[in-house]
Enzyme design. Structure first.
Site, PDB file in Angstrom:
ATOM      1  N   ASP A 177      -3.321   0.904  -3.770  1.00  0.00           N
ATOM      2  CA  ASP A 177      -4.700   1.301  -4.077  1.00  0.00           C
ATOM      3  C   ASP A 177      -4.794   2.808  -4.321  1.00  0.00           C
ATOM      4  OD1 ASP A 177      -6.506  -1.254  -3.186  1.00  0.00           O
ATOM      5  OD2 ASP A 177      -4.753  -1.032  -1.904  1.00  0.00           O
ATOM      6  N   ASP A 215      -1.427   8.623  -2.676  1.00  0.00           N
ATOM      7  CA  ASP A 215      -2.660   9.299  -3.087  1.00  0.00           C
ATOM      8  C   ASP A 215      -3.497   9.747  -1.902  1.00  0.00           C
ATOM      9  OD1 ASP A 215      -5.368   7.053  -3.264  1.00  0.00           O
ATOM     10  OD2 ASP A 215      -3.422   6.571  -2.392  1.00  0.00           O
ATOM     11  N   ASP A 246       2.578   3.425  -3.085  1.00  0.00           N
ATOM     12  CA  ASP A 246       1.338   2.910  -2.530  1.00  0.00           C
ATOM     13  C   ASP A 246       0.668   2.094  -3.636  1.00  0.00           C
ATOM     14  OD1 ASP A 246      -0.995   2.801  -0.742  1.00  0.00           O
ATOM     15  OD2 ASP A 246      -1.907   4.163  -2.191  1.00  0.00           O
TER      16      ASP A 246
END
Length: 223
Positions: free
Chosen positions: A9, A169, A7
């Site tokens: 961001d 995250d 991922d």
């Protein structure tokens, strides 16, 4: 080829400062001041533009989905114009990416950031060439947590989608990996890091220095 898909961001980079600045530009255009702050709202920033607009409008007592949709294009324009003023790559991330490539893994990015913005950011940060593929929110007709963007990233890397690990995250990343039936590693150093253990990923990551060995263990177990 076995692959490792990141991922963006909140996983590879802390982009919250520039995202919040773009949202605040929208609130100023509405006649309000800066409504969101990095200290309290970084986690929301990493969930995307509409989440930030929704939070700010809620605080203002002006929540209206039509306003969210109206100002979202303005937010994207503001963000594109100042995409790397505050963004930083997390410590050790690129060293881990380089090491994984040396070990023979294909390394790519699967993000819910629009593809053009993700390409622009990674290029601006000088790290785009470290990744063999990048799939964004609008690359395919579906986005995470649908597993297809993850599968497509692995395929573009020349890999087997069943032999990949997703580094993320958020619950979105956890659900994507679960749907794809592959392991997930969730980082604990982002704004929502304390909540990652409750999502029960296959592994938690506190330090990027630990990632190569972790990936080797997880993909070996999953093969």
């Amino acid at each position: 080829m076995r692959t490792v898909v990141f991922d963006l961001d909140g996983t590879l980079a802390d982009t919250s400062g520039d995202l919040l600045a773009a949202a605040n530009a929208c609130f100023r255009a509405m006649g309000e001041g800066d409504v969101l702050e990095v200290e309290t709202d970084a986690g929301t920033a990493l969930r995307g533009g509409k989440a930030m607009l929704t939070l700010g409008l809620t605080r203002l007592g002006r929540l209206d989905q039509a306003l969210v949709e109206k100002y979202y294009p303005m937010l994207l324009e503001a963000y594109s114009g100042a995409i790397d003023h505050h963004t930083v790559i997390y410590p050790g991330a690129m060293d881990a990416v380089e090491r994984l490539a040396q070990l023979g893994y294909g390394v790519g990015i699967c993000t819910n950031k629009p593809e053009a913005l993700a390409e622009k950011l990674m290029t601006s940060l000088g790290v785009r060439n470290a990744f063999g593929a990048l799939v964004g929110a609008d690359t395919l007709p579906v986005r995470k947590p649908d597993p297809e963007p993850l599968f497509e990233t692995a395929r573009r890397l020349g890999g087997d989608p069943a032999k990949t690990v997703l580094i993320g995250d958020s619950v979105t990343d956890r659900d994507t990996a679960r749907s794809a039936k592959v392991p997930s590693v969730l980082v604990t150093f982002g704004p929502s890091g304390e909540d990652m253990a409750a999502l029960e990923p296959e592994a938690l990551l506190k330090d990027y220095a630990d990632l190569p060995a972790l990936v080797q263990d997880l993909i070996g177990r999953n093969s």
